[in-house]
Design a protein around this motif. Structure first.
Motif, mmCIF file in Angstrom:
data_model
loop_
_atom_site.group_PDB
_atom_site.id
_atom_site.type_symbol
_atom_site.label_atom_id
_atom_site.label_comp_id
_atom_site.label_asym_id
_atom_site.label_seq_id
_atom_site.Cartn_x
_atom_site.Cartn_y
_atom_site.Cartn_z
ATOM 1 N N LEU A 184 0.823 -1.208 0.000
ATOM 2 C CA LEU A 184 0.000 0.000 0.000
ATOM 3 C C LEU A 184 0.859 1.260 0.000
ATOM 4 C CD1 LEU A 184 -2.722 1.402 0.134
ATOM 5 C CD2 LEU A 184 -2.655 1.162 2.617
ATOM 6 N N LEU A 185 1.879 1.308 0.849
ATOM 7 C CA LEU A 185 2.737 2.483 0.898
ATOM 8 C C LEU A 185 3.517 2.655 -0.407
ATOM 9 C CD1 LEU A 185 4.003 2.165 4.571
ATOM 10 C CD2 LEU A 185 2.452 3.903 3.667
ATOM 11 N N SER A 186 3.873 1.547 -1.044
ATOM 12 C CA SER A 186 4.523 1.630 -2.356
ATOM 13 C C SER A 186 3.613 2.309 -3.364
ATOM 14 C CB SER A 186 4.897 0.228 -2.863
ATOM 15 O OG SER A 186 5.803 -0.409 -2.000
ATOM 16 N N LEU A 187 2.350 1.932 -3.356
ATOM 17 C CA LEU A 187 1.395 2.536 -4.281
ATOM 18 C C LEU A 187 1.214 4.028 -3.973
ATOM 19 C CD1 LEU A 187 -0.614 2.140 -6.605
ATOM 20 C CD2 LEU A 187 -2.351 1.568 -4.876
ATOM 21 N N VAL A 188 1.142 4.370 -2.694
ATOM 22 C CA VAL A 188 0.991 5.777 -2.305
ATOM 23 C C VAL A 188 2.167 6.602 -2.809
ATOM 24 C CG1 VAL A 188 0.986 7.361 -0.344
ATOM 25 C CG2 VAL A 188 -0.466 5.322 -0.304
ATOM 26 N N PHE A 189 3.389 6.142 -2.546
ATOM 27 C CA PHE A 189 4.563 6.941 -2.909
ATOM 28 C C PHE A 189 4.817 6.938 -4.412
ATOM 29 C CE2 PHE A 189 6.135 6.372 1.640
ATOM 30 C CZ PHE A 189 5.836 7.683 1.973
ATOM 31 N N ARG A 190 4.505 5.849 -5.080
ATOM 32 C CA ARG A 190 4.670 5.843 -6.535
ATOM 33 C C ARG A 190 3.662 6.780 -7.208
ATOM 34 N NH1 ARG A 190 3.379 1.327 -8.902
ATOM 35 N NH2 ARG A 190 2.719 0.148 -7.069
ATOM 36 N N ASN A 191 2.537 7.009 -6.543
ATOM 37 C CA ASN A 191 1.572 7.971 -7.048
ATOM 38 C C ASN A 191 1.945 9.412 -6.679
ATOM 39 O OD1 ASN A 191 -1.216 7.174 -8.378
ATOM 40 N ND2 ASN A 191 -0.610 5.450 -7.066
ATOM 41 N N GLY A 192 3.045 9.581 -5.926
ATOM 42 C CA GLY A 192 3.453 10.916 -5.520
ATOM 43 C C GLY A 192 2.809 11.332 -4.230
ATOM 44 N N GLY A 193 2.947 10.500 -3.192
ATOM 45 C CA GLY A 193 2.257 10.742 -1.932
ATOM 46 C C GLY A 193 2.546 12.081 -1.302
ATOM 47 N N SER A 194 3.792 12.580 -1.444
ATOM 48 C CA SER A 194 4.094 13.870 -0.825
ATOM 49 C C SER A 194 3.388 15.004 -1.547
ATOM 50 C CB SER A 194 5.609 14.110 -0.830
ATOM 51 O OG SER A 194 6.115 14.099 -2.156
ATOM 52 N N GLN A 219 10.858 8.550 -2.923
ATOM 53 C CA GLN A 219 10.779 9.942 -2.520
ATOM 54 C C GLN A 219 12.170 10.590 -2.545
ATOM 55 O OE1 GLN A 219 7.602 11.642 -1.684
ATOM 56 N NE2 GLN A 219 7.126 9.925 -3.014
ATOM 57 N N ASP A 220 12.469 11.482 -1.615
ATOM 58 C CA ASP A 220 13.660 12.321 -1.736
ATOM 59 C C ASP A 220 14.774 11.954 -0.765
ATOM 60 O OD1 ASP A 220 12.380 13.162 0.572
ATOM 61 O OD2 ASP A 220 12.924 15.276 0.286
ATOM 62 N N LEU A 221 14.741 10.773 -0.161
ATOM 63 C CA LEU A 221 15.752 10.402 0.823
ATOM 64 C C LEU A 221 16.914 9.644 0.191
ATOM 65 C CD1 LEU A 221 13.679 9.318 3.951
ATOM 66 C CD2 LEU A 221 14.505 11.592 3.303
ATOM 67 N N VAL A 222 18.126 10.009 0.599
ATOM 68 C CA VAL A 222 19.356 9.354 0.164
ATOM 69 C C VAL A 222 20.290 9.301 1.376
ATOM 70 C CG1 VAL A 222 19.186 10.075 -2.251
ATOM 71 C CG2 VAL A 222 20.353 11.557 -0.584
ATOM 72 N N VAL A 223 21.508 8.857 1.153
ATOM 73 C CA VAL A 223 22.547 8.905 2.180
ATOM 74 C C VAL A 223 23.715 9.711 1.637
ATOM 75 C CG1 VAL A 223 24.272 7.548 3.440
ATOM 76 C CG2 VAL A 223 21.900 6.776 3.362
ATOM 77 N N PHE A 224 24.192 10.657 2.443
ATOM 78 C CA PHE A 224 25.366 11.445 2.098
ATOM 79 C C PHE A 224 26.578 10.893 2.843
ATOM 80 C CE2 PHE A 224 22.052 14.979 2.061
ATOM 81 C CZ PHE A 224 21.884 14.947 0.683
ATOM 82 N N GLN A 225 27.686 10.753 2.143
ATOM 83 C CA GLN A 225 28.973 10.516 2.775
ATOM 84 C C GLN A 225 29.838 11.738 2.488
ATOM 85 O OE1 GLN A 225 30.701 6.726 1.636
ATOM 86 N NE2 GLN A 225 29.449 5.629 3.133
ATOM 87 N N VAL A 226 30.116 12.501 3.543
ATOM 88 C CA VAL A 226 30.836 13.764 3.416
ATOM 89 C C VAL A 226 32.192 13.618 4.099
ATOM 90 C CG1 VAL A 226 30.774 16.249 3.839
ATOM 91 C CG2 VAL A 226 28.632 14.996 3.474
#
Length: 428
Positions: A79-89, A375-382
Motif C-alpha cells: 500500500l505504501l509503495s502505491l501511495v509513494f509511486r503515485n506521488g504521496g508527498s 521519494q527524496d531520501l538518500v545517504v550522504f557521505q561527506v
C-alpha cells in the motif's frame, strides 16, 4: 464511502493502481485506474477514518499500529509503495494538510532541542530496546545503517562489510595506531573493523547502555580491548585530539539547532592533519519536516537534513569538504532486507513485545523503504579535513585501499576457518 474529506484526498492521490477501501459501515469504494496488484484496506472505526482523512502523515501509521486499519488484501508495504509511486508527498497539498505542516514547523525546534539529557532519552527510546529484537533482522555484525551494495545481488552481510570497507578507505589510514573517534559507535562493528584491519586506536562513544555492553563484550571476545575503547559518553564531552573521526547514522539525531556546535566540536577534536567522514541520511530536495510517524514513535528528536544545511554548518567550523558521495537506493535495498527478515521472524518479535509493536515496526520499515525508493531520501557521505593537502588529490587511493582491505578480510576469514577446523580436529 461517506467520508467526503477522505474521498477528496484519495481522488487527488491515486492516479493509478487498484485499491479498495471499506469504511466502518461496510461500504466499499475503489480508487486508481484498476491496474496493478489488487489492494484492499478496511477502516475499523470512524475515529481512525477521520484521523487519516485530516492528517494522513501521522494518523494512518497510528491507525495501522493500533488496529484501526487492517490490510484485507496485500501488505502495508504494498500500500505504501502505491501511495509513494503515485506521488504521496505531492498529494499533501490539501489546505488542511499544509496548515498541519506549518504547525509542525513552528514547534520543530522544540522537538529537536537535543540537549545532552534529551539526547540520552531519545537514544534510550530506540536503541535500548531488547537486543533480541535487533538479532531478528540485522546482519551478523549488527550494522544498523545503510549498507553499500557493490553488487545488487550481494547478501546483507556482504553489503554491510562493503560499507565498513568503503568508509575506512575514505578515512585514509596511511599508518598504524591512528587515534580514531567513532561518534555514535552502535554495537561496535565499525570500530572493531578499524581496530582489526587498520591497527587503529579506536574510541567509540554511545549513549545507549545496550549498545555499550555489547560493544565492550565484543572487543574483549575479539582480543581487541587494547585497540578499541567503548564509552557511554556524549560527543560534546569527548576530549581529543584524534587523527580520524567517523560518524555513521548518528548525525540524524543531532538536531538542526546543534549542527554548528556539532561540527565545531569535531573541528576541535580533529588533529590538524586529520580526516573525518560523516555518513548520514539526507534529502535531495529542500529542507522539510521529518515524517510525523517516525518522529513520534521511532526516532524522537530526529531530523534529516538537506545537503545545503550540512555544508552551511561545516563552512563555519573551519572544516573543509573534500569529497561528497550520494548513495542512491542503497538504503532502500538495505531496508528491504530488514523488512523481509523481520517479516520472516515476526512471531519471535511478537513474543518479545506484542502485536501493536510488530505493526509499528512493520510500518516503520515499510514507510522508510518506500521513502528511500520513491521519494527524496538518500545517504550522504561527506569527507572533511582541516587542510587542502591532507589527502591525495586523486580518488584512486579509495579504490586501492578497498582492494587491500578485501585481501586482509579474506586472510582473516581464512585464519578463523583454519583455527576453527584445528580446534575441531583436536577435539576429535
Amino acid at each position: 464511502m461517506t467520508n467526503r474529506v477522505l474521498s477528496t484526498y484519495l481522488s487527488h492521490l491515486f492516479r493509478f493502481g487498484n485499491l479498495t477501501v471499506t469504511d466502518p459501515d461496510g461500504r466499499s469504494s475503489r480508487w486508481g485506474d484498476g491496474t496493478g496488484k489488487p489492494l484492499h484496506i478496511r477502516f475499523n472505526s470512524k475515529s481512525a477514518e477521520w484521523g487519516v482523512a485530516i492528517n494522513p502523515g501521522l494518523k494512518f501509521g497510528e491507525a495501522y499500529m493500533n488496529g484501526g486499519v487492517d490490510m484485507v488484501e496485500g501488505s502495508i508495504f504494498d500500500l505504501l509503495s502505491l501511495v509513494f509511486r503515485n506521488g504521496g508527498s505531492d498529494a499533501a497539498n490539501e489546505p488542511w494538510m499544509q496548515a498541519i505542516a506549518r504547525m509542525r514547523l513552528l514547534y520543530r525546534r522544540y522537538i529537536q532541542n537535543n540537549t545532552p539529557q534529551r539526547a540520552r532519552a531519545n537514544v534510550h527510546h530506540h536503541y535500548d530496546l531488547s537486543s533480541q529484537l535487533y538479532d531478528l533482522f540485522l546482519d551478523t555484525d549488527r550494522q544498523y545503517s545503510c549498507a553499500y551494495f557493490e553488487d545488487p545481488n550481494a547478501s546483507l552481510d556482504q553489503a554491510q562489510l562493503a560499507k565498513k570497507r568503503h568508509i575506512a578507505a575514505k578515512l585514509f589510514f596511511d599508518r598504524p595506531d591512528l587515534r580514531t573517534l567513532d561518534v555514535g559507535c552502535g554495537w561496535g562493528g565499525l570500530g572493531l573493523y578499524m581496530a582489526q584491519h587498520l591497527d587503529a586506536k579506536v574510541t567509540g562513544v554511545t549513549l545507549s547502555d545496550e549498545q555499550l555492553a555489547i560493544a565492550q563484550r565484543r572487543a574483549a571476545d575479539s582480543g581487541l580491548t587494547g585497540h578499541a575503547d567503548f564509552r557511554l559518553e556524549d560527543y560534546r564531552d569527548t576530549q581529543g585530539p584524534f587523527d580520524r573521526i567517523v560518524s555513521v547514522g548518528m548525525f540524524e539525531h543531532v538536531g538542526l539547532d546543534f549542527y554548528e556546535d556539532y561540527f565545531g566540536q569535531c573541528a576541535r577534536l580533529l588533529d590538524d592533519d586529520g580526516v573525518m567522514l560523516l555518513h548520514t541520511i539526507g534529502r535531495i530536495e529542500e529542507p522539510a519536516n521529518t515524517n510525523a510517524f517516525i518522529g513520534k514513535y521511532i526516532f524522537p528528536g530526529g531530523y534529516l537534513p538537506s545537503l545545503s544545511q550540512v555544508t552551511k554548518a561545516t563552512e563555519r567550523s573551519g572544516l573543509i569538504v573534500t569529497d561528497v558521495e550520494v548513495l542512491r537506493l542503497h538504503y532502500a535495498d538495505t531496508l528491504r532486507h530488514w523488512r523481509e527478515r523481520f517479516e520472516a521472524r515476526r512471531e519471535e518479535a511478537k513474543a518479545i513485545y506484542d502485536e501493536r509493536f510488530c505493526r509499528m515496526w512493520e510500518f516503520y520499515l515499510a514507510v522508510s523503504e518506500t521513502a528511500f525508493r520513491w521519494q527524496d531520501l538518500v545517504v550522504f557521505q561527506v569527507q572533511l579535513t582541516k587542510k587542502l593537502d591532507t589527502l591525495p588529490t586523486a580518488r584512486d587511493y579509495i579504490y586501492e585501499t578497498e582492494t587491500r582491505l578485501r585481501q586482509k578480510e579474506q586472510a582473516a576469514d581464512h585464519a578463523r576457518r583454519s583455527e576453527s577446523w584445528g580446534g575441531r580436529n583436536a577435539a576429535e
